[in-house]
Write an enzyme that holds these catalytic residues in place. Structure first.
Site, PDB file in Angstrom:
ATOM      1  N   ARG A   1      -8.303   2.954   3.259  1.00 47.14           N
ATOM      2  CA  ARG A   1      -7.741   4.243   3.684  1.00 47.14           C
ATOM      3  C   ARG A   1      -6.815   4.749   2.585  1.00 47.14           C
ATOM      4  O   ARG A   1      -5.855   4.064   2.227  1.00 47.14           O
ATOM      5  CB  ARG A   1      -6.957   4.064   5.000  1.00 47.14           C
ATOM      6  CG  ARG A   1      -6.229   5.308   5.416  1.00 47.14           C
ATOM      7  CD  ARG A   1      -5.544   5.183   6.771  1.00 47.14           C
ATOM      8  NE  ARG A   1      -4.850   6.416   7.019  1.00 47.14           N
ATOM      9  CZ  ARG A   1      -3.527   6.548   7.177  1.00 47.14           C
ATOM     10  NH1 ARG A   1      -2.745   5.485   7.182  1.00 47.14           N
ATOM     11  NH2 ARG A   1      -2.997   7.735   7.358  1.00 47.14           N
TER      12      ARG A   1
ATOM     13  N   GLU B   1      -2.291   1.746   9.964  1.00 45.92           N
ATOM     14  CA  GLU B   1      -1.211   1.155   9.155  1.00 45.92           C
ATOM     15  C   GLU B   1      -0.472   0.112   9.971  1.00 45.92           C
ATOM     16  O   GLU B   1      -0.141   0.341  11.142  1.00 45.92           O
ATOM     17  CB  GLU B   1      -0.151   2.199   8.741  1.00 45.92           C
ATOM     18  CG  GLU B   1      -0.529   3.081   7.609  1.00 45.92           C
ATOM     19  CD  GLU B   1       0.572   4.075   7.244  1.00 45.92           C
ATOM     20  OE1 GLU B   1       1.765   3.738   7.391  1.00 45.92           O
ATOM     21  OE2 GLU B   1       0.210   5.179   6.827  1.00 45.92           O
TER      22      GLU B   1
ATOM     23  N   GLU C   1       0.771  10.854  10.520  1.00 47.32           N
ATOM     24  CA  GLU C   1       2.106  10.830  11.125  1.00 47.32           C
ATOM     25  C   GLU C   1       2.777  12.197  11.168  1.00 47.32           C
ATOM     26  O   GLU C   1       3.852  12.398  10.570  1.00 47.32           O
ATOM     27  CB  GLU C   1       3.005   9.836  10.375  1.00 47.32           C
ATOM     28  CG  GLU C   1       2.482   8.423  10.368  1.00 47.32           C
ATOM     29  CD  GLU C   1       3.439   7.437   9.675  1.00 47.32           C
ATOM     30  OE1 GLU C   1       4.510   7.850   9.215  1.00 47.32           O
ATOM     31  OE2 GLU C   1       3.099   6.237   9.616  1.00 47.32           O
TER      32      GLU C   1
ATOM     33  N   TYR D   1       4.785   0.023  13.522  1.00 48.58           N
ATOM     34  CA  TYR D   1       5.749  -0.786  12.780  1.00 48.58           C
ATOM     35  C   TYR D   1       6.719  -1.532  13.695  1.00 48.58           C
ATOM     36  O   TYR D   1       6.975  -2.705  13.483  1.00 48.58           O
ATOM     37  CB  TYR D   1       6.512   0.082  11.760  1.00 48.58           C
ATOM     38  CG  TYR D   1       5.604   0.466  10.610  1.00 48.58           C
ATOM     39  CD1 TYR D   1       5.429  -0.388   9.529  1.00 48.58           C
ATOM     40  CD2 TYR D   1       4.864   1.644  10.637  1.00 48.58           C
ATOM     41  CE1 TYR D   1       4.562  -0.072   8.491  1.00 48.58           C
ATOM     42  CE2 TYR D   1       3.986   1.970   9.608  1.00 48.58           C
ATOM     43  CZ  TYR D   1       3.832   1.100   8.533  1.00 48.58           C
ATOM     44  OH  TYR D   1       2.953   1.405   7.519  1.00 48.58           O
TER      45      TYR D   1
HETATM   46  O1  IFM Z   1       5.118   4.279   3.412  1.00 43.84           O
HETATM   47  C1  IFM Z   1       4.996   4.771   4.704  1.00 43.84           C
HETATM   48  C2  IFM Z   1       3.730   5.571   4.848  1.00 43.84           C
HETATM   49  O2  IFM Z   1       3.673   6.620   3.934  1.00 43.84           O
HETATM   50  C3  IFM Z   1       3.631   6.162   6.233  1.00 43.84           C
HETATM   51  N1  IFM Z   1       3.824   5.157   7.238  1.00 43.84           N
HETATM   52  C4  IFM Z   1       4.935   4.258   7.118  1.00 43.84           C
HETATM   53  C5  IFM Z   1       4.973   3.644   5.720  1.00 43.84           C
HETATM   54  C6  IFM Z   1       6.182   2.708   5.573  1.00 43.84           C
HETATM   55  O3  IFM Z   1       7.370   3.417   5.750  1.00 43.84           O
END
Ligand code: IFM
Length: 437
Positions: free
Chosen positions: A69, A342, A158, A283
């Site tokens: 990605r 992510e 995001e 996260y």
């Molecule tokens: O680096 C960022 C990414 O650009 C978007 N999601 C979270 C990651 C970590 O902060």
């Protein structure tokens, strides 16, 4: 085929900010303003991926992932954000896609990962409704070129963070601190997603998704004010971006705005144009309490009792299971298949005298989160892929190069890439998946 991949974003890795007729983005402008990023770091060079992409594809091939990605820089494709396209920009992504396909790595492009062309910011950025239509025009241009080799497309990355950090708090580009005045930027991004979904399909894209970063919201107590505050935060962070896309309506936003005066007839139908998958970035959970003072209807209470990343984010692997099963409970049949687009962590990586990076905490993080994802799948959530953030240490926005998320260490002086212990661990893990199936 389950997708196992790594993820990156254009401004965070490409560099070559002024090369081959790339236009300026809001991140070029912002990062060059004094005091905006830690130590004044910029993405001018970043990981120099624009020149070293062959080496980076080889790293992925060596790792054994079957998907990648990445994001496409709108200002490389359309330097002014609208109108004339820049063939050199499109050629770069065309070559990258070909190289990935040759290695059996499925390209998964994201069309917008926060690097809006500066000329569009000069016209109001995402506060201007017209940008949504321009985004669809750009999406069609890219798909015309790449859709024959790209099965899965992601429109936005995001939109919550772009709204909150970029337009509400001013800690990301474009640096506006409008608080609740930022809400139209969410609506126009969502409208752009819907219009782009239609444009992508018309240009031959097979599958379209949006990536939302979601967080399980934990009330600090079971007292009414904390429950109310947690609900308000859930609305802003999660439901504002998932509800209109998946069920065609906005959640109750009365805690934030008296009226949705940016909403026009027909917008929600466009925003809820059916998608094929939902991208989820996870996260950590967020613990919320009632506000001590007037202002926003919530306050972050912080989470203790868990390990933390270098960023200070709590490491709560089961939060991923909680999030995924929660999405299934809320959206039921309206929830499409999910890709974890992510997941990963920054760590205080140390290079040993003989050049190794023993990032055991990152290995534990990945192992724990993959296991949590699998528990959610066992509970019936349809997850189709998992992408580690990130392939390389890279430009972490306002934190510059101070937060390292990569499976591969980057020496930003020499651009030397060194796979970390987590890279070797993931390689072995992926090999085992092949023999398991
Ligand atoms: O680096 C960022 C990414 O650009 C978007 N999601 C979270 C990651 C970590 O902060």
């Amino acid at each position: 085929m389950f997708l196992w991949g790594t993820a990156t974003a254009a401004y965070q890795i490409e560099g070559a900010a002024q090369e081959d007729d790339r236009g300026a983005s809001i991140w070029d402008t912002f990062a060059h303003e004094p005091g905006r990023t830690r130590d004044g770091h910029t993405g001018d060079v970043a990981c120099d991926h624009y020149h070293r992409w062959r080496e980076d594809v080889a790293l992925m091939s060596g790792l054994g992932v079957n998907a990648y990605r990445f994001s496409i820089a709108w200002p490389r494709v359309q330097p002014l954000g609208t109108g004339a396209l820049n063939p050199q920009g499109l050629d770069f992504y065309d070559r990258l896609v070909d190289a990935l396909c040759e290695q059996g790595i499925q390209p998964v492009p994201t069309l917008f990962h926060w690097d809006l062309p500066q000329p569009l910011e000069d016209r109001g950025g995402w506060l201007n409704r017209e940008i949504s239509e321009m985004f669809a025009e750009y999406a069609a241009i890219v798909a015309d070129r790449l859709a024959d080799r790209v099965p899965l497309w992601i429109t936005l990355n995001e939109p919550f963070v772009h709204m909150a950090f970029g337009y509400a708090m001013g800690i990301h580009a474009p640096g506006q601190a409008l608080l609740t005045g930022a809400l139209p930027s969410a609506h126009h991004q969502l409208l752009a997603h819907g219009l782009a979904t239609q444009a992508l399909r018309a240009a031959g894209a097979r599958q379209v998704a949006i990536t939302n970063n979601c967080t399980p919201v934990w009330p600090a107590s079971q007292e009414e004010p904390d429950l109310k505050a947690a609900d308000a935060y859930d609305v802003l962070h999660n439901r504002l971006f998932n509800d209109p896309v998946l069920i065609g309506e906005y959640p109750d936003l009365s805690a934030y705005t008296p009226a949705l005066d940016f909403l026009r007839d027909g917008d929600l139908q466009i925003i809820s144009t059916p998608i094929d998958a939902l991208g989820i970035n996870y996260y950590n959970p967020t613990r919320i309490t009632a506000p001590a003072a007037e202002g926003l209807p919530f306050e972050d209470a912080g989470i203790t009792g868990h390990p933390t990343t270098a960023f200070g984010w709590p490491v709560v692997p089961d939060g991923l299971r909680e999030l995924l099963t929660g999405l299934k409970a809320r959206y039921a049949t309206a929830l499409p298949p999910i890709y974890i687009t992510e997941n990963g962590c920054s760590q205080h990586d140390v290079v040993t005298a003989d050049g190794r990076i023993e990032d055991q905490a990152r290995i534990a993080y990945l192992e724990g989160h993959i296991a949590a994802m699998r528990r959610a799948m066992a509970e019936g959530v349809d997850v189709r892929g998992y992408f580690v953030w990130s392939l390389l240490d890279n430009f972490e926005w306002a934190e510059g190069y101070h937060q390292r998320f990569g499976l591969v260490h980057v020496d930003f002086e020499t651009q030397r890439r060194t796979p970390k212990a987590s890279y070797a661990w993931l390689k072995e893990f992926l090999e085992a998946q092949k023999t398991d199936t």
